[in-house]
Design an enzyme around this catalytic site. Sequence first.
Site, PDB file in Angstrom:
ATOM      1  CB  ILE A   1      -0.954  -0.005   1.213  1.00 37.57           C
ATOM      2  CG1 ILE A   1      -1.872   1.205   1.196  1.00 37.57           C
ATOM      3  CG2 ILE A   1      -0.222  -0.118   2.515  1.00 37.57           C
ATOM      4  CD1 ILE A   1      -2.940   1.192   2.297  1.00 37.57           C
ATOM      5  CB  SER A   2       1.195   4.136  -2.259  1.00 36.46           C
ATOM      6  OG  SER A   2       1.338   3.401  -3.442  1.00 36.46           O
ATOM      7  CD  GLN A   3       5.882   7.950   0.912  1.00 41.09           C
ATOM      8  OE1 GLN A   3       6.785   7.403   0.307  1.00 41.09           O
ATOM      9  NE2 GLN A   3       6.072   8.967   1.722  1.00 41.09           N
TER      10      GLN A   3
END
Length: 107
Positions: A32-34
């Site tokens: 999951i992207s920052q």
Amino acid sequence: MRSVPRHFFVPEALQGRAYGDHALPISANQTISQPYIVARMTELLELDGQSRVLEIGAGSGYQTAVLSKIAAQVYAIERIADLAREAQARIRRVEIYNARSSALTAH
């Protein structure tokens, strides 16, 4: 972004780290992207309440959920069927109904 509970989109064991500004692992060796990256990508789209979005690579469904708060409709496709199903379940769990995550199927 504050209206989307990021901890619902990460594995239970990592929920305590969900709000840090870093990527986190999810299933199928994906991440999951920052939050900063999610916010920046969303900002660059310049969406409004009439926008329709096609997202390629739904992952956990977090970006899809964030986009749904701005756009009229969000369609996300994911090549990993289990991720697509999990993302769709999370999206519904947070009561988002203008977004959908589906598995990409080959014909």
